[in-house]
Design a protein around this motif. Structure first.
Motif, PDB file in Angstrom:
ATOM      1  N   CYS A   1       0.642  -0.819  -0.203  1.00 29.39           N
ATOM      2  CA  CYS A   1      -0.139  -0.174   0.012  1.00 29.39           C
ATOM      3  C   CYS A   1       0.608   1.904  -0.315  1.00 29.39           C
ATOM      4  O   CYS A   1       0.692   1.808  -0.334  1.00 29.39           O
ATOM      5  CB  CYS A   1      -0.395  -0.013   1.202  1.00 29.39           C
ATOM      6  SG  CYS A   1      -0.005   0.316   2.636  1.00 29.39           S
TER       7      CYS A   1
ATOM      8  N   CYS B   1      -3.423  -2.945   5.468  1.00 33.68           N
ATOM      9  CA  CYS B   1      -3.669  -3.462   3.924  1.00 33.68           C
ATOM     10  C   CYS B   1      -3.460  -4.571   4.662  1.00 33.68           C
ATOM     11  O   CYS B   1      -4.385  -5.524   3.768  1.00 33.68           O
ATOM     12  CB  CYS B   1      -3.427  -3.411   2.851  1.00 33.68           C
ATOM     13  SG  CYS B   1      -1.137  -3.432   3.101  1.00 33.68           S
TER      14      CYS B   1
ATOM     15  N   VAL C   1      -5.088   3.624  -4.600  1.00 32.17           N
ATOM     16  CA  VAL C   1      -4.793   2.795  -3.805  1.00 32.17           C
ATOM     17  C   VAL C   1      -3.740   4.450  -2.462  1.00 32.17           C
ATOM     18  O   VAL C   1      -3.945   5.196  -2.972  1.00 32.17           O
ATOM     19  CB  VAL C   1      -2.890   2.813  -4.533  1.00 32.17           C
ATOM     20  CG1 VAL C   1      -2.126   2.240  -2.979  1.00 32.17           C
ATOM     21  CG2 VAL C   1      -2.825   1.324  -5.183  1.00 32.17           C
ATOM     22  N   ASN C   2      -4.542   3.724  -1.807  1.00 26.99           N
ATOM     23  CA  ASN C   2      -5.590   4.717   0.201  1.00 26.99           C
ATOM     24  C   ASN C   2      -5.901   5.810  -0.673  1.00 26.99           C
ATOM     25  O   ASN C   2      -5.292   6.959  -0.313  1.00 26.99           O
ATOM     26  CB  ASN C   2      -3.687   5.028   0.455  1.00 26.99           C
ATOM     27  CG  ASN C   2      -2.944   3.677   1.020  1.00 26.99           C
ATOM     28  OD1 ASN C   2      -3.314   3.030   1.183  1.00 26.99           O
ATOM     29  ND2 ASN C   2      -1.513   4.120   0.445  1.00 26.99           N
TER      30      ASN C   2
ATOM     31  N   TRP D   1     -10.343   2.186  -0.215  1.00 23.64           N
ATOM     32  CA  TRP D   1      -9.208   1.485  -0.530  1.00 23.64           C
ATOM     33  C   TRP D   1      -9.038   1.091   0.121  1.00 23.64           C
ATOM     34  O   TRP D   1      -8.127   1.673   1.191  1.00 23.64           O
ATOM     35  CB  TRP D   1      -8.467   1.764  -1.753  1.00 23.64           C
ATOM     36  CG  TRP D   1      -7.474   1.151  -2.577  1.00 23.64           C
ATOM     37  CD1 TRP D   1      -7.245   0.765  -3.940  1.00 23.64           C
ATOM     38  CD2 TRP D   1      -6.403   0.348  -1.903  1.00 23.64           C
ATOM     39  NE1 TRP D   1      -6.132  -0.233  -3.167  1.00 23.64           N
ATOM     40  CE2 TRP D   1      -5.537  -0.128  -2.387  1.00 23.64           C
ATOM     41  CE3 TRP D   1      -5.758   0.883  -0.714  1.00 23.64           C
ATOM     42  CZ2 TRP D   1      -3.991  -1.241  -2.479  1.00 23.64           C
ATOM     43  CZ3 TRP D   1      -4.368   0.078  -0.136  1.00 23.64           C
ATOM     44  CH2 TRP D   1      -3.732  -0.638  -1.140  1.00 23.64           C
TER      45      TRP D   1
ATOM     46  N   SER E   1      -7.375  -2.479   0.889  1.00 21.94           N
ATOM     47  CA  SER E   1      -5.724  -3.462   0.709  1.00 21.94           C
ATOM     48  C   SER E   1      -6.090  -3.437  -1.146  1.00 21.94           C
ATOM     49  O   SER E   1      -7.086  -3.292  -1.504  1.00 21.94           O
ATOM     50  CB  SER E   1      -5.884  -4.518   1.391  1.00 21.94           C
ATOM     51  OG  SER E   1      -6.491  -5.069   0.736  1.00 21.94           O
ATOM     52  N   PRO E   2      -4.890  -4.439  -0.995  1.00 14.13           N
ATOM     53  CA  PRO E   2      -5.047  -4.623  -2.389  1.00 14.13           C
ATOM     54  C   PRO E   2      -5.797  -5.278  -3.293  1.00 14.13           C
ATOM     55  O   PRO E   2      -6.292  -5.000  -4.326  1.00 14.13           O
ATOM     56  CB  PRO E   2      -3.563  -5.280  -2.925  1.00 14.13           C
ATOM     57  CG  PRO E   2      -2.619  -4.896  -2.360  1.00 14.13           C
ATOM     58  CD  PRO E   2      -3.540  -4.435  -0.807  1.00 14.13           C
TER      59      PRO E   2
END
Lengths: 109, 188
Positions: free
Chosen positions: A9, A62, B54-55, B67, B69-70
Motif C-alpha cells: 500500500c 492493508c 491506492v489509499n 481502498w 488493501s490491494p
C-alpha cells in the motif's frame, strides 16, 4: 523506533502498526524430511549483528505480509520488498552492498 | 424484525473538537481482484462513484468506495439499502472469484470535526496528519491507541472513522480524551 514502508500500500508504517513475523526466506521441511532438518526448520534461526532479513505484516493496515532488509545493530532499513519471492531481490542486495561491503547472511551475499 | 441500533446510539462529545457517533451506516466488504473490469463496474454501480486509487476514498454523502488493501474495497451505502446492495453486488459478481459481505452491524462510525480535528486524530494514530501529507480524498487504515481503525477526511475539518463495533466505547472514550477542552497543541 522502526518505520517500514509497506510495498503493497506504500504507507510508511510505524513499528506499532506492524507485526513482526521472524526470519525471512525459511525453507519449510515437513513430512518426509529428516529429524535434523525438521529440528533446524523449527528452531535454528539467524541471530546476526548487522544485516538481517525479516518478515513483517502490515497488520493494522492493508494486512499484507512483506519482507524487510535491515541492520539489527543500527536499525537502518535497507529496503522492503514483496513476499512473493524466495530470496532477496537484486536491488535490495545492491543497496546493502553499497552500505555494507562484504556483508553475508546465510548463503546470500 | 427488530429495530437496528448503532453501537453508542449517536453519542456525542464537545471539546476542542466535536466527536459524534454518526449512527447506522451501510458497509459492505468487497474482496477480489480490484483490477478486474467486472468488479470495478459492479462496485461503481452500487456506490455511484468511481473506483478510488491506492489509499484513497471516493465518498459522496452516505455512498462511497474506500481502498482497504490491494484486494479489498469498503463499499459505503445508506443503511436501509445495504442488504439490497449486497445482493446486487453478489449477483453482479456471480462466477468471479470475489466476496461481498454486509459488515454494517460489525462496525461503528465516528466523526471528529472542528478546526483542530487533525490534532485530535494525530494524538491517537501513528500517521503524519499534517495538511501536506493527509488531505480529503485520502484513506488510511491504522491503529488508534490499541485498536485497529480506518479513517478519511470528509472535508478539511472533518474526519470519518470506522472501527469495530466491539471497541466502539473504547474509541469514543479515546476521542473524547483526545478532544478534552484545553488540550489543543496547535501543531498544525
Amino acid at each position: 523506533m522502526l518505520t517500514l514502508q509497506c510495498p503493497y500500500c506504500g504507507v510508511a508504517a510505524d513499528e506499532t502498526e506492524l507485526s513482526a513475523g521472524g526470519e525471512a526466506h525459511l525453507k519449510r521441511f515437513g513430512p518426509g524430511s529428516s529429524e535434523e532438518e525438521f529440528h533446524d526448520y523449527l528452531f535454528t534461526r539467524e541471530n546476526p549483528r548487522g544485516v538481517h532479513f525479516e518478515r513483517w505484516r502490515h497488520s493494522h493496515g492493508c494486512g499484507k505480509w512483506f519482507h524487510a532488509a535491515r541492520d539489527t545493530q543500527t536499525l537502518e532499513v535497507f529496503g522492503t520488498y514483496k513476499a512473493q519471492t524466495t530470496e532477496p531481490p537484486k536491488d535490495i542486495r545492491d543497496a546493502i552492498t553499497a552500505k555494507r561491503p562484504g556483508w553475508t547472511w546465510r548463503d546470500v551475499a | 424484525m427488530s429495530e437496528p441500533v448503532s453501537a453508542l446510539n449517536k453519542a456525542g462529545f464537545d471539546g476542542i473538537a466535536h466527536v459524534q457517533e454518526i449512527g447506522l451506516q451501510g458497509m459492505i466488504t468487497l474482496r477480489g481482484n480490484l483490477a478486474a473490469k467486472d468488479l470495478k463496474a459492479a462496485a461503481s454501480a452500487v456506490a455511484g462513484v468511481a473506483m478510488p486509487g491506492v489509499n484513497e476514498a471516493n465518498c459522496e454523502g452516505e455512498r462511497g468506495l474506500c481502498w482497504m488493501s490491494p484486494d479489498e474495497l469498503l463499499v459505503l451505502c445508506p443503511y436501509d439499502v445495504v442488504q439490497a446492495n449486497t445482493a446486487q453486488l453478489q449477483q453482479a459478481l456471480t462466477g468471479t472469484h470475489a466476496l461481498a459481505v454486509n459488515v454494517s452491524d460489525a462496525r461503528a462510525v465516528f466523526r471528529v470535526s472542528g478546526p483542530v480535528a487533525r490534532e485530535v486524530m494525530a494524538k491517537l494514530c501513528p500517521v503524519d496528519l499534517s495538511p501536506a501529507a493527509f488531505s480529503p480524498g485520502m484513506f488510511r487504515r491504522t491503529r488508534m491507541a490499541q485498536v485497529p481503525a480506518a479513517f478519511w477526511m470528509v472535508d478539511e475539518q472533518t474526519f470519518q472513522i470506522v472501527c469495530f463495533r466491539s471497541v466502539a466505547q473504547y474509541v469514543f472514550d479515546l476521542l473524547s480524551v483526545a478532544a478534552q477542552p484545553g488540550s489543543a497543541v496547535n501543531l498544525f
